[in-house]
Structures are given as C-alpha cells and as structure tokens.
Scaffold this motif. Structure first.
Motif, PDB file in Angstrom:
ATOM      1  N   UNK A  67       5.288  -1.300   9.157  1.00  0.00           N
ATOM      2  CA  UNK A  67       6.557  -1.004   8.484  1.00  0.00           C
ATOM      3  C   UNK A  67       6.440   0.404   7.905  1.00  0.00           C
ATOM      4  N   UNK A  68       7.285   1.302   8.374  1.00  0.00           N
ATOM      5  CA  UNK A  68       7.278   2.668   7.863  1.00  0.00           C
ATOM      6  C   UNK A  68       7.929   2.659   6.482  1.00  0.00           C
TER       7      UNK A  68
ATOM      8  N   UNK B  60       0.803  -1.188   0.000  1.00  0.00           N
ATOM      9  CA  UNK B  60       0.000   0.000   0.000  1.00  0.00           C
ATOM     10  C   UNK B  60       0.849   1.256   0.000  1.00  0.00           C
ATOM     11  N   UNK B  61       2.109   1.121   0.242  1.00  0.00           N
ATOM     12  CA  UNK B  61       2.977   2.279   0.258  1.00  0.00           C
ATOM     13  C   UNK B  61       3.316   2.770  -1.147  1.00  0.00           C
ATOM     14  N   UNK B  62       3.339   1.892  -2.142  1.00  0.00           N
ATOM     15  CA  UNK B  62       3.691   2.292  -3.494  1.00  0.00           C
ATOM     16  C   UNK B  62       2.500   2.061  -4.405  1.00  0.00           C
ATOM     17  N   UNK B  63       2.151   3.059  -5.190  1.00  0.00           N
ATOM     18  CA  UNK B  63       0.959   2.999  -6.011  1.00  0.00           C
ATOM     19  C   UNK B  63       1.028   1.945  -7.110  1.00  0.00           C
ATOM     20  N   UNK B  64       2.226   1.486  -7.499  1.00  0.00           N
ATOM     21  CA  UNK B  64       2.300   0.489  -8.559  1.00  0.00           C
ATOM     22  C   UNK B  64       2.179  -0.940  -8.019  1.00  0.00           C
TER      23      UNK B  64
ATOM     24  N   UNK C  70       3.969   7.319   6.103  1.00  0.00           N
ATOM     25  CA  UNK C  70       3.166   6.258   5.498  1.00  0.00           C
ATOM     26  C   UNK C  70       3.709   4.924   6.006  1.00  0.00           C
ATOM     27  N   UNK C  71       2.797   4.049   6.429  1.00  0.00           N
ATOM     28  CA  UNK C  71       3.207   2.748   6.965  1.00  0.00           C
ATOM     29  C   UNK C  71       2.224   1.667   6.511  1.00  0.00           C
ATOM     30  N   UNK C  72       2.731   0.451   6.392  1.00  0.00           N
ATOM     31  CA  UNK C  72       1.925  -0.714   6.023  1.00  0.00           C
ATOM     32  C   UNK C  72       1.990  -1.753   7.129  1.00  0.00           C
TER      33      UNK C  72
END
Length: 153
Positions: free
Chosen positions: A93-94, A1-5, A110-112
């Motif tokens: 995980x930050x 979820x941290x990276x849009x791709x 942002x963290x998942x």
C-alpha cells in the motif's frame, strides 16, 4: 510503518537468521520490480531494537538499506511512477509519493505491506553524481523464540 506515530506491527516469533532471510527476500523482490540491469551496493540485513519500549534482548526488527545503480541513468526515467502503480498488485500500500524536502527534491515513495509486516522507502536520486534508486526495507517487531536472546545489534 508509514506514519511515525503508529506503533510497530508485530511480525511474530522468529529467530534472527530467519528474519534476516525474509528481509533479504523482500528487498530482492522489490529490486526485481525495478526491471532494469545495474548493480547494487554491498551490505546486507541489519538488526536493530524495536524502539517501542520492548525488551531489546527479546524483541528486534530488521532493516536493509540498498542502493541500486543502473547501467545508464536514463533507464531510471519512469521507474518510480511504475513502482507506484505496480506495488499494490504485490500487496504493498503506497502511503506517500512525491518529492522530498531535500535541495534536489528527490522523488520519494513509502509503502507498507501489512500482511508481511514490512515497510519500504524508495528514493530516486536523479541529481546525484551517480544517479541511483535507494531502498530502505524495514520489518515490524519480531520476538525471538523462547530461550533465545537477541544478539548482533
């Protein structure tokens, strides 16, 4: 979820009410980590499509935006750094930390949470008229149980 791709992770099978309840619980736990008194904006958990091509009648995700206003703006000093160091002990995980690109250069985290299939974006809005911390909690992609349809977009 941290990276849009990255594709949305599967959060498994869940009814809408259970998914809303889990999202509310995650948001409450994160608010608890702030460890200062204040008030939060009204609102609640919302339902949205998965945006990954899945059938919107069968698949959904949840999101919960919250603004937290401290009793005193000075109480927010150091909160973001503390969250950055404490979140990993709670399974987060930050994936990003630093000022955003806004004119105010708001501190952004942002963290998942891979195990629970949630992501959060936390922003310290220190220069707003009423300083606050905003949280935006989002789930992975849920599938409704057999025979049910997603309603409530």
């Amino acid at each position: 979820m941290g990276e849009s791709d990255n594709p949305l992770p599967s959060s498994g099978i869940s009814g809408l009410d259970d998914a809303r309840e889990e999202t509310e619980l995650v948001a409450a736990e994160l608010l608890g980590l702030i460890k200062i008194k204040g008030e939060q904006s009204p609102g609640g958990v919302r339902i949205t499509e998965c945006d990954n091509g899945e059938d919107p009648e069968k698949y959904f995700r949840t999101f919960h935006p919250v603004n937290f206003f401290p009793e005193s703006p000075e109480q927010l000093a150091g909160v973001m750094e503390r969250l950055r160091t404490e979140l990993p002990a709670h399974g987060w995980k930050v994936v990003e930390y630093g000022p955003d690109s806004s004119r105010n250069k708001n501190l952004n985290l942002t963290a998942d949470h891979d195990k629970r299939k949630f992501g959060v974006n936390i922003v310290h809005k220190a220069k707003d008229e009423r300083p606050s911390i905003s949280l935006y909690v989002v789930s992975g992609c849920y599938e409704v149980p057999e025979g049910e349809k997603v309603e409530g977009y």
